[in-house]
Design a protein around this motif. Structure first.
Motif, PDB file in Angstrom:
ATOM      1  N   GLU A 103      49.939  82.458  65.096  1.00  0.00           N
ATOM      2  CA  GLU A 103      49.179  81.220  64.905  1.00  0.00           C
ATOM      3  C   GLU A 103      47.931  81.195  65.792  1.00  0.00           C
ATOM      4  N   LEU A 104      48.089  81.628  67.049  1.00  0.00           N
ATOM      5  CA  LEU A 104      46.940  81.632  67.958  1.00  0.00           C
ATOM      6  C   LEU A 104      45.956  82.735  67.588  1.00  0.00           C
ATOM      7  N   CYS A 105      46.469  83.888  67.174  1.00  0.00           N
ATOM      8  CA  CYS A 105      45.568  84.966  66.735  1.00  0.00           C
ATOM      9  C   CYS A 105      44.681  84.473  65.591  1.00  0.00           C
ATOM     10  N   ALA A 106      45.290  83.771  64.651  1.00  0.00           N
ATOM     11  CA  ALA A 106      44.524  83.264  63.513  1.00  0.00           C
ATOM     12  C   ALA A 106      43.523  82.202  63.952  1.00  0.00           C
ATOM     13  N   ARG A 107      43.963  81.279  64.819  1.00  0.00           N
ATOM     14  CA  ARG A 107      43.083  80.197  65.254  1.00  0.00           C
ATOM     15  C   ARG A 107      41.920  80.721  66.088  1.00  0.00           C
ATOM     16  N   TRP A 108      42.158  81.762  66.871  1.00  0.00           N
ATOM     17  CA  TRP A 108      41.116  82.299  67.757  1.00  0.00           C
ATOM     18  C   TRP A 108      40.325  83.445  67.118  1.00  0.00           C
TER      19      TRP A 108
ATOM     20  N   GLU B 260      42.791  75.934  75.980  1.00  0.00           N
ATOM     21  CA  GLU B 260      42.110  75.857  74.680  1.00  0.00           C
ATOM     22  C   GLU B 260      40.616  75.595  74.881  1.00  0.00           C
TER      23      GLU B 260
ATOM     24  N   ARG C 172      34.636  81.711  73.287  1.00  0.00           N
ATOM     25  CA  ARG C 172      34.443  82.145  71.897  1.00  0.00           C
ATOM     26  C   ARG C 172      33.082  81.711  71.364  1.00  0.00           C
TER      27      ARG C 172
ATOM     28  N   ALA D 188      37.716  78.191  73.947  1.00  0.00           N
ATOM     29  CA  ALA D 188      36.733  77.752  72.953  1.00  0.00           C
ATOM     30  C   ALA D 188      35.314  77.964  73.463  1.00  0.00           C
TER      31      ALA D 188
END
Length: 484
Positions: free
Chosen positions: A216-221, A53, A60, A57
């Motif tokens: 969930e990860l697609c949305a968070r990232w 993560e 990103r 991060a």
């Protein structure tokens, strides 16, 4: 865009590449190793998620637009780690790592069963996964009884990323449960350690699709749906994909925490008695061999800790011009050794010290000791039928020109330095993500980088190096009984 995630012993590296395989950016996060007892080496699997993560991060934050276009993810990780989870996907105990030697008795017991070498093509080393499970069965039976799945480190990350229990052939070949020729789990060998195929992940090739990134990860990232996760590879096979070491006759030497001499093979060439690893490669219908030493830059880092000088300062004191061996010999067996000795109990030593043996002499001996251990791996590979006439150098230790000159002279072959760039395991993982997402031809993707420079053997020192290597070879049997 394609993301490569490499789970290393000391940290996570996340790399973003584009369609042309240009590196867009890199994110890092650190990890620590716990050593609660001598010979033990463990990590907390949940720390791998935290570090991933953090690395993502950072990537990103630096490249938000590019990261949002990720379509494929590839995974790489340190091999052999026993990551045990229960039926609710909860971690049962810390992961027992590749350089943990507690299961040496269990390894010897399994290796005495001729089926293991015959089916896997390898010695059962203490660092491999199967003896670790035998140790857990013998010492932590309550935990063993609750094991729902045995996952390798990168495949625990895959479970978090995708919800799938899957592994690739290259990583799974290091468990001592894979039929390496057939590229399938062996029910015979699993039963010999009290396990079943149902407790293992499904198997895919490194270039295959092996799950989709969870919504969930697609949305968070900030990613769209349909992000493919590739089968990926164990760290050495992933590095080979990054270096383009995928065809017969290609080889690299890696100077990382451990040391590896890796050769790609177009066919399966096992010779377990040489202590050479014969594993599946990350690409379909390919295999590889490698000699592995447990302490490469780890030996230099140990020397750095003892002397209070950084590794760069120590190697800088030697300059770049290779010197003849001084007569001081270092055996780099700080955590035991794999190729060619398969000895978990052996420990390192300096031999030949005198009043004149200053810090620079000891540093030179440390580098030479690792170099000669790599020469041991070369001799083992030769005995297994592999022919190598040059190698490419990768890993942190390859920044030392002196060390590369030492290796070229000891191996009596040119050592190529790749052009500037990062072609290691994270890059190889990103390439596998690209292949899985696009269906591209693996050989057209996994090409070798340009060579920036070649370090040639120092012929004037060949005889001195041969004499020093002969001394080195004689010392292991001389001290073996003292380390037991």
């Amino acid at each position: 865009m394609y993301l490569g995630v490499d789970l290393g012993t000391s940290g996570i590296k996340a790399m973003l590449i584009d369609d042309s395989q240009t590196v867009v950016g890199v994110g890092h996060a650190s990890l620590t190793v716990q050593r609660p007892h001598p010979g033990w080496s463990e990590q907390q699997p949940l720390d791998w998620i935290r570090a991933t993560e953090e690395a993502v991060a950072a990537l990103r934050a630096a490249h938000p637009g590019e990261f949002s276009a990720v379509k494929g993810v590839g995974l790489s990780g340190h091999m052999h780690g026993a990551t045990l989870i229960d039926a609710a996907d909860q971690v049962l105990r810390p992961c027992i790592l590749w350089n943990d030697t507690r299961s040496h008795a269990e390894a010897a017991s399994l290796d005495a069963d001729p089926r293991f070498r015959a089916i896997t093509g390898n010695i059962v080393f203490p660092g491999f996964t199967s003896p670790k499970l035998a140790w857990v069965k013998n010492n932590e039976p309550d935990i063993f009884a609750r094991v729902h799945k045995v996952l390798l480190p990168k495949d625990f990350l895959r479970l978090w990323l995708t919800g799938e229990y899957l592994s690739d052939m290259s990583d799974s070949a290091g468990t001592s449960w894979l039929d390496t020729a057939k590229r399938a789990w062996s029910s015979e060998l699993l039963e010999a350690t009290g396990l079943s195929i149902g407790q293992m992940p499904g198997l895919v090739e490194g270039t295959d699709r092996a799950g989709m990134l969870r919504a969930e990860l697609c949305a968070r990232w900030g990613l769209g749906s349909g992000v493919v996760v590739a089968g990926g590879a164990g760290d050495n096979a992933a590095s080979a994909c990054g270096m383009g070491t995928v065809a017969e006759g290609q080889a690299f030497v890696s100077l990382g925490t451990s040391g590896v001499l890796f050769a790609a093979n177009g066919s399966y060439l096992p010779k377990p008695e040489s202590a050479v690893h014969a594993f599946c490669h990350a690409l379909p219908k390919t295999w590889h061999q490698m000699g592995v030493i447990l302490s490469a830059t780890d030996a230099l880092n140990w020397h750095s800790t003892v002397t209070g000088k950084s590794a760069g300062e120590l190697t800088g004191e030697l300059g770049e011009t290779l010197k003849a061996p001084s007569g001081v010999t270092f055996l780099p067996y700080l955590s035991g050794e794999r190729t060619p000795h398969n000895d978990a109990k052996i420990r390192g030593a300096f031999i030949g010290l005198g009043h004149e043996s200053d810090r620079a002499v000891l540093t030179q001996a440390v580098l030479e000791g690792v170099t000669f251990a790599i020469r041991d791996s070369l001799e083992a590979l030769k005995s297994a039928g592999t022919k190598i006439d040059r190698v490419t150098a990768i890993g942190g230790g390859s920044r030392s020109r002196y060390w590369l000159s030492s290796i070229a002279t000891a191996l009596d072959m040119p050592v190529d330095i790749p052009a500037d760039g990062d072609f290691g395991a994270a890059f190889g993982a990103a390439r596998l993500g690209l292949i899985a997402a696009t269906g591209a031809d693996p050989l057209s993707v996994c090409t070798a980088p340009e060579t920036a420079e070649t370090v040639e053997p120092v012929k004037d020192l060949s005889s001195a190096y041969e004499a020093a290597y002969s001394r080195y070879r004689a010392l292991y049997p001389a001290i073996r009984s003292l380390s037991s």
